[in-house]
Motif scaffolding. Structure first.
Motif, short mmCIF file in Angstrom:
data_model
loop_
_atom_site.label_atom_id
_atom_site.label_comp_id
_atom_site.label_asym_id
_atom_site.label_seq_id
_atom_site.Cartn_x
_atom_site.Cartn_y
_atom_site.Cartn_z
N VAL A 127 35.35 33.18 46.82
CA VAL A 127 35.16 34.38 46.00
C VAL A 127 36.11 34.29 44.81
O VAL A 127 37.29 33.97 44.98
CB VAL A 127 35.46 35.67 46.79
N LYS A 128 35.59 34.55 43.60
CA LYS A 128 36.46 34.58 42.43
C LYS A 128 36.77 36.03 42.08
O LYS A 128 35.87 36.86 41.99
CB LYS A 128 35.83 33.88 41.23
N ARG A 129 38.04 36.33 41.90
CA ARG A 129 38.46 37.68 41.59
C ARG A 129 39.27 37.73 40.30
O ARG A 129 39.83 36.72 39.88
CB ARG A 129 39.31 38.26 42.73
N LYS A 130 39.32 38.92 39.73
CA LYS A 130 40.14 39.16 38.54
C LYS A 130 41.40 39.89 38.97
O LYS A 130 41.35 40.78 39.82
CB LYS A 130 39.36 40.02 37.54
N VAL A 131 42.53 39.52 38.41
CA VAL A 131 43.78 40.21 38.73
C VAL A 131 43.69 41.63 38.18
O VAL A 131 43.39 41.84 37.01
CB VAL A 131 45.00 39.48 38.12
#
Length: 311
Positions: free
Chosen positions: A281-285
């Motif tokens: 899963v790619k997440r944004k800070v």
């Protein structure tokens, strides 16, 4: 772009306590600005100074490019910096009509603003019967009666339940969509992230960050990864040039980036090294994580400086 409010090196001392330290900010027309910080960070003091209810110690500020004196400029400003204060035995409409009479505003604005804040069906209800959220919405309607060029709100959702918070945020977004500039102070990261286009982050009266909300949370993000063999996964990741650091949380590797990297590219890279992922899963800070990083970094700097002084 037209400058609504310009603040330069503003400071305020209360005895030995410096509540605001060299704060500078440019408010441009049509944007939503948030002053973000914990209680005691100088948010309310800064708003009080520009609204001419708190005397500054040093620095300067000017309204509308310095074309008018503060007294005249404030006629084009709507503000709520304290708890809503209306006559409890009067109806919503009567309270707003009284404000119109005092400020020489046409009564037709009352229906318009009550409709805007969703209180038109309660116009004949007495103020004492209103919930805290309704009282806050009525206060916003009152602040908008003169069609201000900028609306200033100090902790607009403080003390409200989730429904009240949601209603106030929707109203703020709607007002902004009509072209009104908004400046709000808040200690809620979520509020600033969802409502504001720009943010000034304060800590103990000092600026930690000033710029767009997108920029403060603009980052390459991070991946959540998991494989059957996380040790082998971590070893392969450490050799990738786009990866800055790797931490572990609840069996998943959190992979932070120093340059852009797409999920499909990373997955292919690992597959070629015989590593099959079971979680990607790619997440944004988030703004919250960025805020904590900023405040922690500032604390580290202060602690380091104190250590040097002691040595």
């Amino acid at each position: 772009m037209e400058t609504i409010l310009s603040i330069k090196n503003l400071s305020k001392n209360y005895g030995l306590v410096q509540a605001v330290k060299n704060v500078s900010l440019e408010i441009q027309k049509g944007n939503v600005y948030g002053i973000l910080g914990p209680n005691g960070s100088g948010k309310s003091t800064t708003l009080g100074i520009v609204l001419n209810v708190v005397n500054k110690t040093s620095g300067e500020y000017s309204w509308f490019g310095g074309t008018m004196q503060t007294h005249d400029a404030l006629k084009k400003v709507g503000a709520i910096i304290e708890r809503p204060n209306f006559y409890p035995y009067m109806t919503a409409q009567e309270n707003l009509e009284l404000v119109c009479k005092i400020k020489n505003i046409n009564y037709s604005k009352v229906t318009e603003k009550l409709t805007l804040v969703g209180l038109i069906d309660r116009k004949d209800s007495k103020f004492r019967t209103f919930s805290l959220g309704m009282k806050q919405r009525l206060a916003i309607a009152s602040a908008l009666l003169n069609d201000p060029e900028i609306l200033i709100l100090d902790e607009p959702t403080n003390g409200l339940d989730p429904q009240g918070i949601h209603q106030i945020r929707d109203i703020i977004k709607h007002i902004a969509s009509q072209g009104t500039t908004i400046l709000l102070a808040s200690h809620l990261l979520d509020e600033v992230e969802k409502v504001c286009s720009h943010v000034l982050i304060l800590r103990k009266g000092e600026i930690l960050y000033s710029g767009s909300v997108d920029s403060v949370s603009a980052n390459q993000g991070f991946f959540e990864l998991q494989a059957e063999d996380n040790t082998a996964l971590k070893a392969s990741l450490q050799r990738h040039s786009a990866i800055e650091k790797i931490t572990e949380d609840n069996g998943k590797l959190l992979v932070y980036l120093k340059e852009p990297l797409e999920a499909v590219t990373l997955n292919r890279y690992l597959f070629e090294r015989n590593i099959a992922l079971c979680h990607l899963v790619k997440r944004k800070v988030s703004l919250e994580e960025q805020f904590l990083e900023l405040t922690n970094s500032q604390s580290s700097i202060i602690n380091h400086q104190s250590k040097i002084i002691k040595e």
